[in-house]
Design an enzyme around this catalytic site. Structure first.
Site, PDB file in Angstrom:
ATOM      1  N   THR A  65       0.692  -1.234  -0.047  1.00  0.00           N
ATOM      2  CA  THR A  65       0.000   0.042  -0.085  1.00  0.00           C
ATOM      3  C   THR A  65       0.895   1.298   0.058  1.00  0.00           C
ATOM      4  O   THR A  65       1.936   1.251   0.689  1.00  0.00           O
ATOM      5  CB  THR A  65      -0.805  -0.024   1.280  1.00  0.00           C
ATOM      6  N   ARG A  93     -13.468  -8.427  -1.862  1.00  0.00           N
ATOM      7  CA  ARG A  93     -13.366  -7.501  -0.631  1.00  0.00           C
ATOM      8  C   ARG A  93     -12.701  -6.125  -1.270  1.00  0.00           C
ATOM      9  O   ARG A  93     -11.623  -6.325  -2.084  1.00  0.00           O
ATOM     10  CB  ARG A  93     -12.354  -7.863   0.307  1.00  0.00           C
ATOM     11  N   VAL A  94     -13.174  -4.945  -0.675  1.00  0.00           N
ATOM     12  CA  VAL A  94     -12.805  -3.572  -1.016  1.00  0.00           C
ATOM     13  C   VAL A  94     -12.500  -3.069   0.227  1.00  0.00           C
ATOM     14  O   VAL A  94     -13.591  -3.114   1.249  1.00  0.00           O
ATOM     15  CB  VAL A  94     -13.591  -2.707  -2.058  1.00  0.00           C
ATOM     16  N   GLY A  95     -11.375  -2.457   0.580  1.00  0.00           N
ATOM     17  CA  GLY A  95     -10.891  -2.257   2.009  1.00  0.00           C
ATOM     18  C   GLY A  95     -11.494  -0.717   2.023  1.00  0.00           C
ATOM     19  O   GLY A  95     -12.097  -0.232   1.378  1.00  0.00           O
ATOM     20  N   ASP A  96     -10.649   0.007   3.098  1.00  0.00           N
ATOM     21  CA  ASP A  96     -10.868   1.190   3.212  1.00  0.00           C
ATOM     22  C   ASP A  96     -10.399   2.439   2.208  1.00  0.00           C
ATOM     23  O   ASP A  96     -10.657   3.639   2.077  1.00  0.00           O
ATOM     24  CB  ASP A  96     -10.142   1.614   4.574  1.00  0.00           C
ATOM     25  N   GLY A 117      -3.200   0.355   6.793  1.00  0.00           N
ATOM     26  CA  GLY A 117      -3.321  -0.676   7.785  1.00  0.00           C
ATOM     27  C   GLY A 117      -4.455  -1.650   7.758  1.00  0.00           C
ATOM     28  O   GLY A 117      -5.156  -1.651   6.518  1.00  0.00           O
ATOM     29  N   GLY A 119      -8.006  -2.295   6.826  1.00  0.00           N
ATOM     30  CA  GLY A 119      -8.965  -1.591   6.348  1.00  0.00           C
ATOM     31  C   GLY A 119     -10.333  -1.648   6.941  1.00  0.00           C
ATOM     32  O   GLY A 119     -11.092  -0.663   6.988  1.00  0.00           O
TER      33      GLY A 119
HETATM   34  N1  ASP Z   1      -5.733  -0.685   4.172  1.00  0.00           N
HETATM   35  C1  ASP Z   1      -5.369  -1.545   3.240  1.00  0.00           C
HETATM   36  C2  ASP Z   1      -6.682  -2.495   3.047  1.00  0.00           C
HETATM   37  O1  ASP Z   1      -7.346  -3.055   3.943  1.00  0.00           O
HETATM   38  C3  ASP Z   1      -4.262  -2.415   3.374  1.00  0.00           C
HETATM   39  C4  ASP Z   1      -3.221  -1.746   3.492  1.00  0.00           C
HETATM   40  O2  ASP Z   1      -3.141  -0.434   3.944  1.00  0.00           O
HETATM   41  O3  ASP Z   1      -2.071  -2.104   3.673  1.00  0.00           O
HETATM   42  O4  ASP Z   1      -6.949  -3.034   1.876  1.00  0.00           O
END
Ligand code: ASP
Length: 204
Positions: A65, A93-96, A117, A119
């Protein structure tokens, strides 16, 4: 996200382009704020996005990331993020990262932030939104720290980089390490580190 116009663009579940963040950037002038899967792929084709080399398409489990925030000389701020997600998560999945108010936000009237981090925890705590609301009265460092403290309610490791509207910045994380770099016209050279403390002398 463009902090001057509050325009937002995001793509998710896209594998075929070399720079997904450039596809997201091209969406700033469009009405949708988030396209995923086939819709994202079609938009990338529509704008002629550079295709990914076969070798650069992330394998399952390949994830990294990068979050970036910037302020120009006119005081306009922007935020961007790009991620391969987290290992072991469900397909689709789609994170934050592409969600405004979660993994990023930018508003010239307050500042900008990007987070990295876990998500789900970042989204459940709406960490970017909390940072933007805290910025005017508290400054960049305190706003970052207050957001990371919210993770005590959900668990999860994350870090935040934060810029205020005057160009001051702050970094906070609850992970053991958090890779960060800063470049500014008042610095003789860009600085980088693997912990917020490595850049501590440069922010207030
Ligand atoms: N925040 C991202 C997610 O959860 C992953 C990351 O920040 O490393 O997809």
């Amino acid at each position: 996200m463009d902090g001057h116009t509050l325009a937002i663009g995001g793509v998710g579940a896209i594998r075929e382009v070399r720079h997904p963040v450039s596809v997201a950037r091209a969406m700033l002038d469009e009405t949708p704020i988030l396209l995923v899967g086939e819709g994202a792929r079609q938009f990338a084709t529509h704008i002629g996005a550079e295709p990914a080399d076969a070798g650069s398409i992330p394998s399952p489990g390949g994830c990294d990331t990068v979050g970036c925030i910037a302020r120009d000389q006119a005081g306009h701020v922007a935020a961007a993020g790009s991620t391969g997600g987290l290992e072991g998560k469900m397909v689709g999945r789609v994170g934050d990262t592409p969600l405004p108010g979660c993994g990023l936000y930018a508003d010239d009237r307050a500042g900008a932030t990007a987070l990295s981090g876990e998500g789900e925890s970042i989204a459940r705590g709406m960490l970017a939104a909390h940072i933007l609301f805290a910025l005017p009265g508290n400054g960049a460092l305190a706003a970052a720290q207050m957001a990371i403290t919210r993770l005590e309610r959900t668990g999860g490791e994350a870090g935040a980089i934060v810029l205020d509207s005057d160009g001051g910045f702050g970094i906070a994380h609850n992970s053991a390490q958090f890779s960060v770099a800063v470049a500014a016209d008042w610095l003789d050279a860009p600085r980088a580190g693997t912990h917020a403390d490595d850049l501590r002398e440069w922010y207030t």
